[in-house]
Design a protein around this motif. Sequence first.
Motif, short mmCIF file in Angstrom:
data_model
loop_
_atom_site.label_atom_id
_atom_site.label_comp_id
_atom_site.label_asym_id
_atom_site.label_seq_id
_atom_site.Cartn_x
_atom_site.Cartn_y
_atom_site.Cartn_z
N VAL A 25 -7.96 -6.79 3.04
CA VAL A 25 -6.48 -6.27 3.33
C VAL A 25 -5.80 -7.85 3.27
CG1 VAL A 25 -6.78 -4.67 4.75
CG2 VAL A 25 -6.89 -6.82 5.91
N PRO A 26 -4.62 -7.94 3.22
CA PRO A 26 -3.83 -9.21 3.21
C PRO A 26 -4.23 -10.29 4.58
CG PRO A 26 -2.41 -7.70 2.34
CD PRO A 26 -3.71 -6.78 2.76
N ASN A 57 -6.25 -0.55 6.10
CA ASN A 57 -5.15 -1.09 5.54
C ASN A 57 -4.24 -1.82 6.26
OD1 ASN A 57 -6.48 0.38 3.00
ND2 ASN A 57 -5.62 2.00 4.02
N ILE A 58 -4.63 -2.35 7.34
CA ILE A 58 -3.72 -3.10 7.98
C ILE A 58 -3.88 -4.59 7.84
CG2 ILE A 58 -2.94 -3.79 10.50
CD1 ILE A 58 -4.02 -1.07 11.27
N TYR A 61 1.69 -7.69 -0.59
CA TYR A 61 1.67 -6.38 -0.17
C TYR A 61 0.81 -5.38 -1.47
CZ TYR A 61 3.65 -1.68 0.52
OH TYR A 61 3.83 -0.42 0.85
N SER A 62 0.85 -5.97 -2.46
CA SER A 62 0.34 -5.11 -3.44
C SER A 62 -1.10 -5.69 -3.91
CB SER A 62 1.12 -5.21 -5.05
OG SER A 62 1.49 -6.79 -5.32
N LYS A 63 -1.72 -6.52 -2.99
CA LYS A 63 -2.92 -7.20 -3.15
C LYS A 63 -4.26 -6.35 -3.41
CE LYS A 63 -6.54 -9.43 -0.53
NZ LYS A 63 -7.15 -10.09 0.80
N ARG A 64 -4.92 -6.41 -4.43
CA ARG A 64 -6.06 -5.63 -4.82
C ARG A 64 -7.35 -6.55 -4.81
NH1 ARG A 64 -3.08 -2.68 -3.17
NH2 ARG A 64 -2.16 -0.71 -4.04
N GLU A 65 -8.21 -6.45 -4.52
CA GLU A 65 -9.26 -7.22 -4.45
C GLU A 65 -10.83 -6.57 -4.34
OE1 GLU A 65 -11.19 -11.20 -2.01
OE2 GLU A 65 -9.53 -10.09 -1.28
#
Length: 505
Positions: free
Chosen positions: A384-385, A345-346, A491-495
Amino acid sequence: MINELTNRRNVIETGREEAISKIHADSKLTARERIEELLDTNSFVEIGAFVKHRTTDFNLSVKDTPADGVVTGYGTVEGRLVYVYSQDVTVLGGALGEMHAKKICAVYDMAMKMGAPIIALLDSAGVRLQESTDALDGFGQIFLKQTLASGVVPQITAVLGTCGGGATLIPSLSDFTFMTKKATSLFVNSPNSLDSKTETLETIASADFHSKETGIVDFVCEDEKDLLAELRNFVNLLPSNNFEEAPIFDTNDDLNRVSSELNEIAPEDLTAGIDMKVVISQIADNNMFVETKANYAVSMLTGFIRLNGQTVGVLANQSVENDGLLTSSACEKGTKFIGFCDSFNIPIVTLTDVAGYNATVAEEKIGISKLVSKLLCAFASATVPKVNVVVGRGYGTAYVAMNSKHIGADFVYAWPNSKVSMMNADSAVRIMYADELSKTSISTEDINKKTAEYEELQASPYMAASRGYVDDIIEPAATRKRVIVALEMLYSKRESRPEKKHVTV
């Protein structure tokens, strides 16, 4: 009863004075001293101190093996839980046997249950020959635990003495490996067993060799105390497990800080290259950059910074080294780093200045396309972003593979001096007008005009932005604050991705 317990524990913890004196004479620490140096004061809790071997073959039954040659347990680093095992070279040379391995596996089981990093301090003569297949089973069980733990909890290895034979798989199965410069060796086959009899431990097993040639070693340190201090700091950059984020620290660095130095180093002549270490340090909180594999595949930089107190993984084409061209080793280095960041999650930030692929016969024989494909796949698969900043050249499919918008980057910035194209303008024009040039029917002046036209129509970052391939053109000095803003938005990205076990690339 209490006296017996105290005496037994004292024998285990004190060790043989003669052997310990020899270790200290070599300016090294004992297995227990290493743990004390690594962990917070008085935080270590030992597990399995009374474990011993149970083999009777070859008179092993008459040999005392306190803690069976490995100290295992848990403690804290800056208050955060970690599990650790430290091989004791004073007990049968730290050689791995059945119960030695069982202790390590038990620590892995607890680390997985609790979701905490595991740190291995390696110093061993290898496998315990007296235990033969039991020792082989021990190796296999450790490798299985490492494989199951991969991507679940961070695994960090430190080579502090000898690491030979099958034990060399332990650092290679880990996420990051530390090694001291002197009195250490890492090898599968000893030099005297190789087909070339001119090799030595220094040439094929040293920290210098593995940090430059194989890439197994991420960090090379002066001595053991320096290594353990760096390891403590490094753990603070990482999350405890794949369900958590890395710890976020308050920063006193201005989030809106601009760097005029970045405006100055952005060259008009992109072939001059850009020192990406300067760029990275200028955008990072307090200019801190922890580089991984600094001596390996130097045309690709990887490492960690903090932005607004958050740990961020950075990859950059180091264009002052081999023009930043993608090489097989650079792609391999980047692929592993992306995999770690995505697992834990980095967020990933890339700084792109890539002119293409390294054009050598050696690269073609390696099959550079395979390694580029793995890099591309790692970027495309990461959820992750992902933010990309094109600071120089973005040419051809090498650019596509470097976290471009085309393969899923969430946000792409470009500096105004950058170029995004299939290739450099001069080469493109000479290919397009090859017939005219062969007949000398086109003048140098015309070539120059067409080159300038190609740069404006096909290579300008504004053209890429007009197609939506670049989200914004930014002033180099503002790179820090623009990247921070993008990461805050993400920050709240969900994919979600198609359901599968893993990629097959």
